[in-house]
Enzyme design. Sequence first.
Site, PDB file in Angstrom:
ATOM      1  N   LYS A  42      32.585  39.787  30.112  1.00 42.68           N
ATOM      2  CA  LYS A  42      33.789  40.138  30.884  1.00 42.68           C
ATOM      3  C   LYS A  42      33.401  40.881  32.160  1.00 42.68           C
ATOM      4  O   LYS A  42      33.941  40.631  33.233  1.00 42.68           O
ATOM      5  CB  LYS A  42      34.710  41.033  30.038  1.00 42.68           C
ATOM      6  CG  LYS A  42      35.386  40.322  28.918  1.00 42.68           C
ATOM      7  CD  LYS A  42      36.647  41.042  28.473  1.00 42.68           C
ATOM      8  CE  LYS A  42      36.360  42.139  27.515  1.00 42.68           C
ATOM      9  NZ  LYS A  42      37.521  42.696  26.853  1.00 42.68           N
ATOM     10  N   GLU A 101      43.060  37.595  31.289  1.00 44.77           N
ATOM     11  CA  GLU A 101      43.722  36.311  31.011  1.00 44.77           C
ATOM     12  C   GLU A 101      45.234  36.523  30.852  1.00 44.77           C
ATOM     13  O   GLU A 101      46.042  35.820  31.457  1.00 44.77           O
ATOM     14  CB  GLU A 101      43.181  35.682  29.721  1.00 44.77           C
ATOM     15  CG  GLU A 101      41.760  35.173  29.798  1.00 44.77           C
ATOM     16  CD  GLU A 101      40.744  36.221  29.385  1.00 44.77           C
ATOM     17  OE1 GLU A 101      41.065  37.433  29.449  1.00 44.77           O
ATOM     18  OE2 GLU A 101      39.610  35.826  29.032  1.00 44.77           O
ATOM     19  N   GLY A 107      42.851  44.252  17.124  1.00 47.66           N
ATOM     20  CA  GLY A 107      43.492  43.019  17.607  1.00 47.66           C
ATOM     21  C   GLY A 107      43.536  41.929  16.550  1.00 47.66           C
ATOM     22  O   GLY A 107      44.586  41.329  16.288  1.00 47.66           O
ATOM     23  N   ARG A 108      42.417  41.675  15.903  1.00 52.54           N
ATOM     24  CA  ARG A 108      42.372  40.563  14.933  1.00 52.54           C
ATOM     25  C   ARG A 108      43.021  40.925  13.596  1.00 52.54           C
ATOM     26  O   ARG A 108      43.047  40.105  12.683  1.00 52.54           O
ATOM     27  CB  ARG A 108      40.923  40.092  14.746  1.00 52.54           C
ATOM     28  CG  ARG A 108      39.949  41.176  14.341  1.00 52.54           C
ATOM     29  CD  ARG A 108      38.511  40.708  14.486  1.00 52.54           C
ATOM     30  NE  ARG A 108      37.556  41.770  14.237  1.00 52.54           N
ATOM     31  CZ  ARG A 108      37.169  42.658  15.144  1.00 52.54           C
ATOM     32  NH1 ARG A 108      37.667  42.625  16.374  1.00 52.54           N
ATOM     33  NH2 ARG A 108      36.268  43.579  14.860  1.00 52.54           N
ATOM     34  N   GLU A 159      34.122  37.960  14.493  1.00 54.38           N
ATOM     35  CA  GLU A 159      34.214  39.112  15.388  1.00 54.38           C
ATOM     36  C   GLU A 159      34.053  40.405  14.576  1.00 54.38           C
ATOM     37  O   GLU A 159      33.572  41.411  15.087  1.00 54.38           O
ATOM     38  CB  GLU A 159      35.548  39.112  16.145  1.00 54.38           C
ATOM     39  CG  GLU A 159      35.484  39.932  17.425  1.00 54.38           C
ATOM     40  CD  GLU A 159      36.659  39.711  18.357  1.00 54.38           C
ATOM     41  OE1 GLU A 159      36.433  39.371  19.526  1.00 54.38           O
ATOM     42  OE2 GLU A 159      37.809  39.886  17.921  1.00 54.38           O
ATOM     43  N   HIS A 178      37.030  12.369   7.002  1.00 56.69           N
ATOM     44  CA  HIS A 178      36.710  11.174   7.789  1.00 56.69           C
ATOM     45  C   HIS A 178      35.939  11.539   9.044  1.00 56.69           C
ATOM     46  O   HIS A 178      35.832  10.741   9.975  1.00 56.69           O
ATOM     47  CB  HIS A 178      38.000  10.433   8.147  1.00 56.69           C
ATOM     48  CG  HIS A 178      38.738   9.980   6.924  1.00 56.69           C
ATOM     49  ND1 HIS A 178      38.604   8.714   6.398  1.00 56.69           N
ATOM     50  CD2 HIS A 178      39.562  10.656   6.085  1.00 56.69           C
ATOM     51  CE1 HIS A 178      39.344   8.620   5.292  1.00 56.69           C
ATOM     52  NE2 HIS A 178      39.929   9.797   5.089  1.00 56.69           N
ATOM     53  N   LYS A 228      47.535  44.383  23.551  1.00 57.74           N
ATOM     54  CA  LYS A 228      47.381  45.762  23.086  1.00 57.74           C
ATOM     55  C   LYS A 228      47.134  46.677  24.284  1.00 57.74           C
ATOM     56  O   LYS A 228      47.758  47.717  24.424  1.00 57.74           O
ATOM     57  CB  LYS A 228      46.210  45.801  22.098  1.00 57.74           C
ATOM     58  CG  LYS A 228      45.933  47.158  21.508  1.00 57.74           C
ATOM     59  CD  LYS A 228      44.918  46.996  20.375  1.00 57.74           C
ATOM     60  CE  LYS A 228      44.355  48.346  19.959  1.00 57.74           C
ATOM     61  NZ  LYS A 228      43.381  48.211  18.879  1.00 57.74           N
TER      62      LYS A 228
HETATM   63  C1  G6Q Z   1      40.360  41.416  18.461  1.00 58.31           C
HETATM   64  C2  G6Q Z   1      39.832  41.603  19.780  1.00 58.31           C
HETATM   65  C3  G6Q Z   1      40.382  40.677  20.836  1.00 58.31           C
HETATM   66  C4  G6Q Z   1      41.682  41.123  21.470  1.00 58.31           C
HETATM   67  C5  G6Q Z   1      41.912  40.332  22.763  1.00 58.31           C
HETATM   68  C6  G6Q Z   1      43.216  40.655  23.415  1.00 58.31           C
HETATM   69  O1  G6Q Z   1      40.117  42.110  17.522  1.00 58.31           O
HETATM   70  O2  G6Q Z   1      39.949  42.936  20.118  1.00 58.31           O
HETATM   71  O3  G6Q Z   1      40.493  39.361  20.388  1.00 58.31           O
HETATM   72  O4  G6Q Z   1      42.723  40.971  20.578  1.00 58.31           O
HETATM   73  O5  G6Q Z   1      40.866  40.560  23.649  1.00 58.31           O
HETATM   74  O6  G6Q Z   1      43.279  41.992  23.743  1.00 58.31           O
HETATM   75  P1  G6Q Z   1      44.631  42.611  24.215  1.00 58.31           P
HETATM   76  O7  G6Q Z   1      45.608  42.516  23.116  1.00 58.31           O
HETATM   77  O8  G6Q Z   1      44.320  44.042  24.577  1.00 58.31           O
HETATM   78  O9  G6Q Z   1      45.084  41.824  25.420  1.00 58.31           O
END
Ligand code: G6Q
Length: 597
Positions: free
Chosen positions: A561, A262, A317-318, A403, A434, A256
Site C-alpha cells: 500500500k 479503494e 475487519g475479517r 490473513e 469438472h 472501519k
Molecule cells: C481485515 C483487514 C482488511 C480490511 C480492509 C478494509 O481483517 O483488516 O481486509 O477489512 O482493508 O479496511 P477498512 O474497513 O478500514 O476500509
Amino acid sequence: MAAKKSSTAKTSPKRSSSSKKTVSRKTSKTTAAKASGATNPHPAPVLPAWHVAPDSTKAWKRLEKLAKKGASMDLRQSFAKDRARGRKFAFEALGMHLDYSKNLIDGEILDALFALASECGVAKHAKAMFAGNHINVTEDRAVLHVALRAPKGATIKVDGHNVVPDVHEVLERMERFATSVRSGSWRGHTGKRIRTVVNIGIGGSDLGPVMAYEALKDFTERGIECRYISNIDGEDFYEKTRDLNPEETLFVVSSKTFTTIETMTNAQSARAWALAKLKDPAAVAKHFVAVSTNAAEVSKFGIDTANMFGFWDWVGGRYSMDSAIGLSTMVAIGPENFRELLAGFHDMDEHFRTAPPKKNLPYLLALIGIWNRDFLGCETVAVLPYCQYLHRLSAYFQQLEMESNGKRVQLDGTPCRWQTSPVIWGEPGTNGQHAFYQMIHQGTSPVPCDLIAFAKPLHEIGGGDAKSPSHHDILLANIFAQGEALAFGKTPAEVRAEGTPEWLVPHRTFPGNRPTNTLLCEKLSPRMLGRIIALYEHKVFVQGSIWRVNSFDQWGVELGKVLAKRIIPELVGAAPKPSHDGSTQGLIARYRAWRAR
Ligand code: G6Q
C-alpha cells in the site's frame, strides 16, 4: 489494517484504567496514531508462561514420531479393521455433523493432538479472548467479535467497560434503518423508493457481506437488490452502476477506518455519479450512509453522522460481518433474520467456549488441520461447499484463514519453526469436479478437503418418487462419492480387473488416502450460516494459538500500500526521475508510453 486505527466514534466504548491484559506492559496508554507504523509506542509484550512454542511441547515431539505412521496409513485397512471408525471419528452438535474419519488419523494421533492443544494453552487463550484481554498484542487491542453476537443481557468488558449494551444500541439503530429501507419509508431525494443498495467496501468490509448476501439470497427481500463494489478498478464501479438510477440507489460506504484508498475513491466516484443526476448536494444525506469507526472522516465526506453505524477497534475487519458492516445483509434479509444469523454465531461461541476439546467442533477441525499441515506436509486446503448459495464461502475463508494465520513470526517476534496457514481455496461442487478435482485425486500433492453440504435443500427440484432422484439427491450423492473416492481410491488390481490394458493401469489408478472432512448440516438458514462462520473463526483461533502467531493483525498488507501511494504520482504527473529498481522503472515507463498514445 494494522496501520489503521479508529478515532472515537459516538458509539465507541470508553476505556477505563482497570485494563485487564493477557500480557503485561510498562504502560497501557496507546494512542491510535502512534500505534500504527514505525513509531508503535507500546513495549514488547510479556507473554504468559502458558503461551509456549508448539515445538517445545511433549505432544509435538510425539506427533513428529507419529507422522510416519500417518503418512503411510491406509484408509481401506483402517476402516476394514475398525468397523466403528466412521462413527468413532464423527461428532455432531448444533445440527452439524462432522465426519473426520477419512483423515489419516487414529486414536493415538488424536490424543497427541488434544495434548498439543492443552500444552499450548489454547483454552486459556480462549478464556483471555472472551474476557476482553488484549490478545492482539501487536496492536494492543482486545479481540471481541464474540461480543457482537452476545445476547442483550450479557456482560463482556473491554478495559472495564461492558460493550454489550453498545453493540445492541447499534443493532437497534441498524434495525430501524433497515426496516425503513425495506418498507419504503426511507425515500431517495426525489421521493422514490430505494431499489438497489450498493455496499462500497473492500477486504473485511466486503467479503463477509457479499458472501452472506449470496448465501442467504433465498431469505432476501427480492424487491431490493444488493450490489458490492470493492475493487479500485473502475470497471467494477462501472459495471455495478451502469444500469442503476441514482434516485433509487442507496450507497453504504463501509470502512472501519474510512481512509482505505479503494473504498474512498469508489465512494467519491459514487457521490459524483449520484450528484450528476440528483444535482443537489443535500441528496447525499438520502443516498449515502456510512459504516465506520471514524466519525470525523465520515462527516468530512459529507455523510451526516446520524446516518453512521459504528463499531469498535476490537472488531477485526475479517471478523466484522456480524457488526454494522453487515448493514447491507440486514437490509437484504431483514432484522429478524439478521438476529437469527447472530444467534447462530452465538450458538457456536457457546459451544466453543464450553464443550470439552474432544467434543468441540472448532477444536476438531483445527487439530486435524494442524496434523495435515505440520506433520503430513499438506500445503493447501480446499473448501468445497456442495451448495450453490455458498459460492463465495471459499473466498471468505481464504481471507479469514490466510490473513489471520499467514504469519512467519511468533508473538514474541522470533521465527516460527513450523508451518502456519495453508493456502485456502475452492469452488462449489459439483462444478469443481469438472475442473480441478483431477489434481485432488491424482496429483502429486495431497490436498485435504472440507466438503460442506446441507441435508435438506431450500428448493427441491425434480424427484418425487424413489426412482427419480431430485437435483439435491444427485448433488449429495456426489459429495459422498467424492469423499469415498478420495479416501479409498482405486487399486491397480481393481483397474486391471476391469480389463484395462496394462499400460493404462497407472493412469486409471487412484491412490486414495486423500484426507477429507465432511460437514453435513441440516439445512441452510441464517442461523446455520452463523454457526458455520463462527466454527471456522474459532478453528482459526485454535490454530493461531497453537502456531503462536497473532491471528488478529495483518502487517503483511502494509508495504504494498505504501509503495502504491508512492507510485501513483509517478504515473500521472511529469516523468519522474528513476527511483525504482530496473524492473519497476521499466514497467512504469511502458505504462506511461502506452497511456500517452
Ligand atoms: C481485515 C483487514 C482488511 C480490511 C480492509 C478494509 O481483517 O483488516 O481486509 O477489512 O482493508 O479496511 P477498512 O474497513 O478500514 O476500509
